[in-house]
Design a protein around this motif. Structure first.
Motif, mmCIF file in Angstrom:
data_model
loop_
_atom_site.group_PDB
_atom_site.id
_atom_site.type_symbol
_atom_site.label_atom_id
_atom_site.label_comp_id
_atom_site.label_asym_id
_atom_site.label_seq_id
_atom_site.Cartn_x
_atom_site.Cartn_y
_atom_site.Cartn_z
ATOM 1 N N VAL A 76 184.809 44.084 -88.544
ATOM 2 C CA VAL A 76 184.442 43.141 -87.353
ATOM 3 C C VAL A 76 185.890 43.157 -86.580
ATOM 4 O O VAL A 76 185.760 43.440 -85.455
ATOM 5 C CB VAL A 76 184.252 41.705 -87.772
ATOM 6 C CG1 VAL A 76 184.304 40.786 -86.429
ATOM 7 C CG2 VAL A 76 182.816 41.668 -88.349
ATOM 8 N N THR A 96 186.696 46.166 -84.516
ATOM 9 C CA THR A 96 185.868 46.746 -83.358
ATOM 10 C C THR A 96 186.526 45.935 -82.058
ATOM 11 O O THR A 96 185.731 46.374 -80.890
ATOM 12 C CB THR A 96 184.209 46.171 -83.532
ATOM 13 O OG1 THR A 96 184.304 44.804 -83.669
ATOM 14 C CG2 THR A 96 183.608 46.727 -84.607
ATOM 15 N N ASN A 119 187.215 40.237 -81.515
ATOM 16 C CA ASN A 119 185.893 40.211 -82.361
ATOM 17 C C ASN A 119 186.336 39.501 -83.850
ATOM 18 O O ASN A 119 187.373 40.141 -84.258
ATOM 19 C CB ASN A 119 185.336 41.570 -82.568
ATOM 20 C CG ASN A 119 184.441 41.970 -81.767
ATOM 21 O OD1 ASN A 119 183.757 41.217 -81.329
ATOM 22 N ND2 ASN A 119 184.842 43.115 -80.950
ATOM 23 N N TYR A 159 175.004 37.978 -83.821
ATOM 24 C CA TYR A 159 174.949 39.093 -82.964
ATOM 25 C C TYR A 159 174.328 38.630 -81.824
ATOM 26 O O TYR A 159 174.582 38.996 -80.777
ATOM 27 C CB TYR A 159 174.517 40.451 -83.478
ATOM 28 C CG TYR A 159 174.696 41.692 -82.638
ATOM 29 C CD1 TYR A 159 175.792 42.091 -82.326
ATOM 30 C CD2 TYR A 159 173.418 41.991 -82.146
ATOM 31 C CE1 TYR A 159 176.025 43.337 -81.450
ATOM 32 C CE2 TYR A 159 173.550 42.945 -81.082
ATOM 33 C CZ TYR A 159 174.695 43.316 -80.660
ATOM 34 O OH TYR A 159 174.850 44.358 -79.598
ATOM 35 N N ARG A 195 175.403 38.738 -78.106
ATOM 36 C CA ARG A 195 174.815 39.852 -77.240
ATOM 37 C C ARG A 195 173.720 39.289 -76.309
ATOM 38 O O ARG A 195 174.082 39.368 -75.084
ATOM 39 C CB ARG A 195 173.957 40.857 -78.001
ATOM 40 C CG ARG A 195 173.138 41.929 -77.398
ATOM 41 C CD ARG A 195 174.138 43.130 -76.728
ATOM 42 N NE ARG A 195 173.360 44.171 -76.125
ATOM 43 C CZ ARG A 195 173.575 44.705 -74.983
ATOM 44 N NH1 ARG A 195 174.941 44.559 -74.582
ATOM 45 N NH2 ARG A 195 172.857 45.596 -74.582
ATOM 46 N N VAL A 229 183.360 52.630 -85.185
ATOM 47 C CA VAL A 229 183.963 51.335 -85.272
ATOM 48 C C VAL A 229 185.393 51.501 -84.803
ATOM 49 O O VAL A 229 186.012 50.552 -84.018
ATOM 50 C CB VAL A 229 183.999 50.675 -86.880
ATOM 51 C CG1 VAL A 229 184.880 49.588 -86.837
ATOM 52 C CG2 VAL A 229 182.476 50.215 -87.132
ATOM 53 N N MET A 276 186.574 50.540 -76.044
ATOM 54 C CA MET A 276 185.155 50.477 -76.041
ATOM 55 C C MET A 276 184.554 51.425 -74.846
ATOM 56 O O MET A 276 183.764 51.850 -75.250
ATOM 57 C CB MET A 276 184.818 48.710 -75.810
ATOM 58 C CG MET A 276 183.405 48.592 -76.172
ATOM 59 S SD MET A 276 182.788 46.952 -75.479
ATOM 60 C CE MET A 276 183.529 45.896 -76.912
ATOM 61 N N GLU A 330 176.887 48.786 -78.496
ATOM 62 C CA GLU A 330 175.929 47.624 -79.393
ATOM 63 C C GLU A 330 175.349 47.954 -80.582
ATOM 64 O O GLU A 330 175.394 46.937 -81.450
ATOM 65 C CB GLU A 330 175.117 46.953 -77.948
ATOM 66 C CG GLU A 330 175.841 46.521 -76.853
ATOM 67 C CD GLU A 330 176.739 45.633 -77.082
ATOM 68 O OE1 GLU A 330 176.613 44.887 -77.997
ATOM 69 O OE2 GLU A 330 177.880 45.622 -76.312
ATOM 70 N N ARG A 388 177.966 47.610 -83.119
ATOM 71 C CA ARG A 388 178.771 46.243 -83.154
ATOM 72 C C ARG A 388 177.594 45.320 -83.871
ATOM 73 O O ARG A 388 178.094 44.450 -84.909
ATOM 74 C CB ARG A 388 178.897 45.546 -81.801
ATOM 75 C CG ARG A 388 180.059 46.062 -81.034
ATOM 76 C CD ARG A 388 180.314 45.239 -79.814
ATOM 77 N NE ARG A 388 180.914 43.890 -79.813
ATOM 78 C CZ ARG A 388 180.542 43.068 -78.942
ATOM 79 N NH1 ARG A 388 180.227 43.308 -77.634
ATOM 80 N NH2 ARG A 388 181.435 42.137 -79.117
ATOM 81 N N THR A 411 178.119 46.030 -87.326
ATOM 82 C CA THR A 411 179.319 45.457 -88.267
ATOM 83 C C THR A 411 179.058 43.895 -88.479
ATOM 84 O O THR A 411 179.604 43.542 -89.496
ATOM 85 C CB THR A 411 180.293 45.734 -87.108
ATOM 86 O OG1 THR A 411 180.406 46.972 -86.736
ATOM 87 C CG2 THR A 411 181.786 45.322 -87.365
ATOM 88 N N TYR A 412 178.668 43.128 -87.445
ATOM 89 C CA TYR A 412 178.235 41.674 -87.493
ATOM 90 C C TYR A 412 177.285 41.694 -89.066
ATOM 91 O O TYR A 412 177.588 40.716 -89.843
ATOM 92 C CB TYR A 412 177.863 40.996 -86.385
ATOM 93 C CG TYR A 412 178.994 40.678 -85.647
ATOM 94 C CD1 TYR A 412 179.806 39.595 -85.722
ATOM 95 C CD2 TYR A 412 179.455 41.610 -84.373
ATOM 96 C CE1 TYR A 412 180.872 39.363 -84.976
ATOM 97 C CE2 TYR A 412 180.562 41.185 -83.698
ATOM 98 C CZ TYR A 412 181.216 40.240 -84.067
ATOM 99 O OH TYR A 412 182.481 39.745 -83.328
#
Lengths: 340, 319
Positions: B63, B66, B70, B116, B120, B194, B201, B212, B215, B218-219
């Protein structure tokens, strides 16, 4: 004729009104229109959960019986002084007649408590007490709780031995008090020596971790003195290290009592367990109710310990729910007895 | 001279080396204090407990890598919930072991998706999103919590506490997991993405990486690791409790940073997490052994962490 009829009617009405008023007076105390709030700073462990449950059980019965109008509980999310201070200010604005507090700090809430007192609100603190003089305190003699552990050990082990001390959460006054009591007990019984001290944060897994870390460096440990919530973790750590289980003082948690019972049945293991019943919140409730009722209550009260011994272990264990803490709830009569 | 500079440069390229050096120094200090007694046992204990920090640390590392901002603050609540759910589902029965494991993974998956979507869909910064999610998750755990501290199935508690010649089997298992994660980080499309996202980014997006989606993964990964930690920790310590995840919030971030992963993102390594977790445990053990008071212990822990980060993070950014 007309007059006497009118008169009769009035008398009848009057007597009805009087009867209603009288019966209302008998059914409920003078506090039936009063509202009492619980301001609580933390809910994230089994003791606090039981405390809130006891409060709910006793107060909802009291509300149903018409003794008080309302008695909700409020818990802050983050266990912070600032948050609880603003919570108390809200309770003042919402017009509660009494606030029962388990405080995040003994002195940092004094400003908010003083504001409440100035607004004519009765403030009763328990467990986590506040030092503001206008508030009532139901204090626990934490130092004594530490001292009696060593007294007990002195009876069980006249020759003494090495002690491992598991402390609570660093920086909380409860931890300092209990530890001071333990050290005083060791001073009184000089055959004991504290060879190690770790912080278990009153949590089983933290205690297990801390004890496992320090054990390799320790000589033989005869007994473990604790603060509650940490006994089972200590037992696990000794077992994992392949050491003999020492005498571990317990803190009334269900997992501790259950483990003790298993050991007792398996090999006659003997110890004692001491803590404060979470139901002390209900003592706070009744004290607040009595003050609102116009009774005189001393500003400083002491809560009795709930001590469990070898012979009443089974009885206490059967009363303790899974994952909970051995508990006692107070009735109005108990509260009256406690303030004498 | 030039060889020395070269070897220094070599060290700089392996920022994780410092956490192992720190661990060694602390261990030597501890056993010299006890006169050589219990040196092996300290390592055994450190391996047992570092394991749990490593599990959440790996998730947190992905996390943090990223990019700035984060971080997953819902780890403690997630540990509490997934541990509690697993214990309750299993009810102490060996046959339910897999079901319990699936239940805790399900919790982790739900938490990850929830985190997430806050980030998002509602465009909440990760720190606030995961923190507020953790309130909801912990409240769920409290509400669900009746009958907490149910004993884990014997099979699970035996497995989590099993040792062979002083080496905890669970630690070996997590070393394998860490190795796999290291390969994932350095050799797979996901891991490289990652790192790329953490470095820049926009550049990563322009290069065709689905930012996205990465991410999101990753979460979810971090939440799954926290759930795994909750499952194993509840087995290890004889049941789940509401506050059993509490200390893993700062610990998960600390091991990532001490292990040489860049807080700014884009630069990570897995071995450092193991070194840092062992270092952190031994540090507390050393100070306990010295009999330092809690105040001194906390000050020393803080100072030593700052020192290690300063030494390990002394290199200049490469871009």
């Amino acid at each position: 004729m007309e007059d006497s009829k009118e008169m009769f009617k009035k008398t009848l009405l009057g007597s009805v009104a009087l009867t209603v008023a009288l019966s209302a007076g008998i059914a409920s105390a003078d506090t039936s229109d009063k509202k009492i709030a619980l301001s609580n700073n933390y809910a994230g462990n089994s003791w606090r959960q039981a405390m809130l449950k006891s409060w709910d059980k006793v107060t909802s019965a009291a509300v149903k019986a018409g003794i008080v109008a309302d008695a909700p509980a409020f818990t802050t999310a983050e266990n912070q002084v600032t948050e609880q201070a603003s919570q108390i200010q809200n309770l003042i604005l919402e017009g509660y007649d009494a606030i029962v507090i388990n405080a995040a700090s003994p002195d940092a809430l004094n400003g908010a408590v003083k504001q409440a007192c100035d607004a004519g609100i009765v403030v009763v603190s328990f467990d986590g007490i506040v030092t503001e003089p206008c508030a009532y305190r139901i204090a626990v003699d934490f130092a004594k709780m530490g001292e009696i552990q060593v007294d007990y050990l002195a009876r069980r082990m006249p020759k003494g031995g090495n002690l491992l001390e598991i402390r609570g959460l660093a920086g909380v006054f409860v931890d300092d008090e209990i530890s001071a009591g333990i050290h005083k007990g060791v001073k009184n019984h000089s055959q004991f020596k504290i060879v190690g001290s770790v912080h278990g944060n009153w949590a089983q897994d933290v205690a297990q971790k801390a004890v496992a870390g320090i054990l390799p460096s320790l000589p033989e440990v005869a007994a473990v003195v604790t603060q509650g919530g940490d006994g089972y973790g200590a037992a696990q750590a000794f077992k994992a290290a392949g050491r003999d289980t020492p005498l571990i003082i317990m803190g009334n948690r269900e997992d501790e009592l259950k483990w003790w019972k298993q050991q007792k049945d398996a090999n006659g293991y003997e110890t004692m367990s001491v803590s404060i019943a979470p139901g002390v919140s209900t003592l706070g409730f009744w004290v607040a109710q009595m003050i609102l009722d116009g009774k005189t209550v001393p500003h400083d009260l002491t809560v009795p310990f709930l001590q469990i011994d070898q012979d009443n272990l089974e009885a206490n264990l059967s009363n303790t729910e899974a994952g909970g803490v051995a508990n006692v709830e107070y009735s109005l009569e108990d509260a009256k007895a406690a303030i004498k | 001279m030039s060889s020395m500079t070269a070897s220094l440069k070599n060290l700089r390229e392996k920022p994780w080396i410092w956490s192992y050096l720190g661990m060694l120094v602390v261990w030597l200090a501890t056993i010299s204090f006890t006169g050589g007694k219990g040196g092996g046992d300290v390592i055994t204990a450190a391996l047992s407990f570092a394991t749990f920090t490593v599990i959440v640390g790996i998730g947190q590392m992905f996390v943090i890598t990223t990019g700035p901002g984060n971080v997953d603050l819902s780890i403690p609540a997630n540990i509490a919930l997934s541990g509690a759910v697993a214990m309750k589902v299993m009810g102490g029965e060996n046959e339910m072991l897999l079901v319990g494991f699936a239940a805790s993974m399900g919790c982790g998956l739900a938490v990850g998706i929830f985190n997430y979507s806050l980030i998002r869909v509602l465009r909440i910064p990760p720190i606030i999103a995961t923190l507020s999610a953790s309130f909801l998750i912990l409240s769920t755990a409290i509400a669900y919590g009746r009958g907490l501290k149910i004993k884990p199935p014997l099979l699970l508690s035996d497995f989590t506490t099993l040792q062979i010649a002083g080496i905890p089997v669970l630690a070996l298992f997590i070393i394998v997991v860490a190795t796999v994660m290291s390969v994932v980080l350095n050799r797979t499309l996901y891991g490289r993405s990652v790192l790329a996202i953490g470095q820049n980014m926009r550049a990563a997006w322009l290069a065709g990486i689905n930012v996205e989606r990465i991410r999101f993964a990753t979460y979810v990964l971090s939440a799954l690791m926290a759930a795994l930690c909750g499952f194993l920790l509840a087995g290890f310590s004889g049941g789940a409790s509401l506050n059993m995840g509490e200390e893993y919030l700062l610990a998960s971030i600390a091991v990532v940073v001490i292990g040489g992963t860049s807080v700014a993102g884009g630069k990570a390594n897995v071995p450092g997490i193991w070194g840092a977790a062992l270092f952190m445990f031994m540090l507390v053990t050393m100070l306990n052994t010295f009999g330092a008071s809690a105040g001194i212990r906390l000050i020393m822990t803080g100072l030593i962490i700052v020192a290690v980060i300063t030494i390990a993070g002394g290199d200049k950014p490469e871009r």
